[in-house]
Design a protein around this motif. Sequence first.
Motif, PDB file in Angstrom:
ATOM      1  N   THR A 158      31.795   1.384  12.513  1.00 43.86           N
ATOM      2  CA  THR A 158      31.813   0.310  11.517  1.00 43.86           C
ATOM      3  C   THR A 158      30.452   0.103  10.848  1.00 43.86           C
ATOM      4  OG1 THR A 158      31.275  -1.378  13.172  1.00 43.86           O
ATOM      5  CG2 THR A 158      33.626  -0.912  12.768  1.00 43.86           C
ATOM      6  N   ASP A 159      29.435   0.808  11.322  1.00 43.64           N
ATOM      7  CA  ASP A 159      28.069   0.681  10.808  1.00 43.64           C
ATOM      8  C   ASP A 159      27.564  -0.755  10.909  1.00 43.64           C
ATOM      9  OD1 ASP A 159      25.678   1.699   9.798  1.00 43.64           O
ATOM     10  OD2 ASP A 159      26.256   1.280   7.726  1.00 43.64           O
ATOM     11  N   GLN A 160      27.926  -1.424  11.997  1.00 41.23           N
ATOM     12  CA  GLN A 160      27.489  -2.801  12.242  1.00 41.23           C
ATOM     13  C   GLN A 160      26.562  -2.830  13.451  1.00 41.23           C
ATOM     14  OE1 GLN A 160      28.468  -5.607  10.235  1.00 41.23           O
ATOM     15  NE2 GLN A 160      28.996  -3.820   9.004  1.00 41.23           N
ATOM     16  N   GLY A 161      25.531  -3.626  13.373  1.00 38.84           N
ATOM     17  CA  GLY A 161      24.604  -3.741  14.484  1.00 38.84           C
ATOM     18  C   GLY A 161      23.901  -5.077  14.487  1.00 38.84           C
TER      19      GLY A 161
ATOM     20  N   SER B 225      38.704 -12.263  24.036  1.00 36.75           N
ATOM     21  CA  SER B 225      39.409 -13.165  23.127  1.00 36.75           C
ATOM     22  C   SER B 225      39.004 -12.981  21.666  1.00 36.75           C
ATOM     23  CB  SER B 225      39.188 -14.624  23.542  1.00 36.75           C
ATOM     24  OG  SER B 225      37.840 -14.990  23.381  1.00 36.75           O
ATOM     25  N   ASN B 226      37.774 -12.476  21.413  1.00 33.94           N
ATOM     26  CA  ASN B 226      37.364 -12.285  20.017  1.00 33.94           C
ATOM     27  C   ASN B 226      36.946 -10.846  19.690  1.00 33.94           C
ATOM     28  OD1 ASN B 226      34.761 -12.033  21.043  1.00 33.94           O
ATOM     29  ND2 ASN B 226      34.063 -14.014  20.308  1.00 33.94           N
ATOM     30  N   GLY B 227      36.998  -9.945  20.686  1.00 37.11           N
ATOM     31  CA  GLY B 227      36.695  -8.535  20.459  1.00 37.11           C
ATOM     32  C   GLY B 227      35.221  -8.228  20.243  1.00 37.11           C
TER      33      GLY B 227
ATOM     34  N   TYR C   4      31.155  -7.018  16.553  1.00 36.56           N
ATOM     35  CA  TYR C   4      32.561  -6.753  16.834  1.00 36.56           C
ATOM     36  C   TYR C   4      32.698  -5.308  17.301  1.00 36.56           C
ATOM     37  CZ  TYR C   4      37.603  -6.488  16.428  1.00 36.56           C
ATOM     38  OH  TYR C   4      38.932  -6.326  16.715  1.00 36.56           O
ATOM     39  N   GLY C   5      33.306  -5.100  18.478  1.00 35.17           N
ATOM     40  CA  GLY C   5      33.391  -3.756  19.027  1.00 35.17           C
ATOM     41  C   GLY C   5      34.744  -3.370  19.584  1.00 35.17           C
TER      42      GLY C   5
END
Length: 149
Positions: A93-96, A65-67, A113-114
């Motif tokens: 996205t270079d997010q962790g 629902s939110n990815g 977010y993935g």
Amino acid sequence: MRLTRATLSVAAVTALAAGSTVVLTSPASAAPNTTPQKVCGSSYKTVNSAPVGSLGTIYLTYNASNGRNCVATIRSSPGQAVEMSTWIYVNDTDQGASDYGNYTSYAGPATVYGKGHCVDWGGSIKNVYVSVYGSNCAALKEKRVTSIR
């Protein structure tokens, strides 16, 4: 918080080698009969997992629902607090996110977010470290690395 895989790895190794505790997200607490859904939330479904020797399991979950993906490292037998970690990183996205510390039952949650992206994730319990790279990328094969330090 913008973290690269190298930053997460360096932070984990530095903290564990120095014998200190570093918490990069909200701290985990002890809970009997812990499941990934109790750590990440009931909307998260387990999509992958990796054993941490006989000490426990790291779970990769996903909330459609939110990815968002969530990772939790859960001990097989909760008890006295030991060094534990969990981390997740999306290269595109270079997010962790990560969680490191001394815990009695689990480390996490670590969320990012993935949706539509490959994810790298892993964790540790005591001296057993597990990393999974390029996971959940449709037909691409992931790479798993387990080490004892």
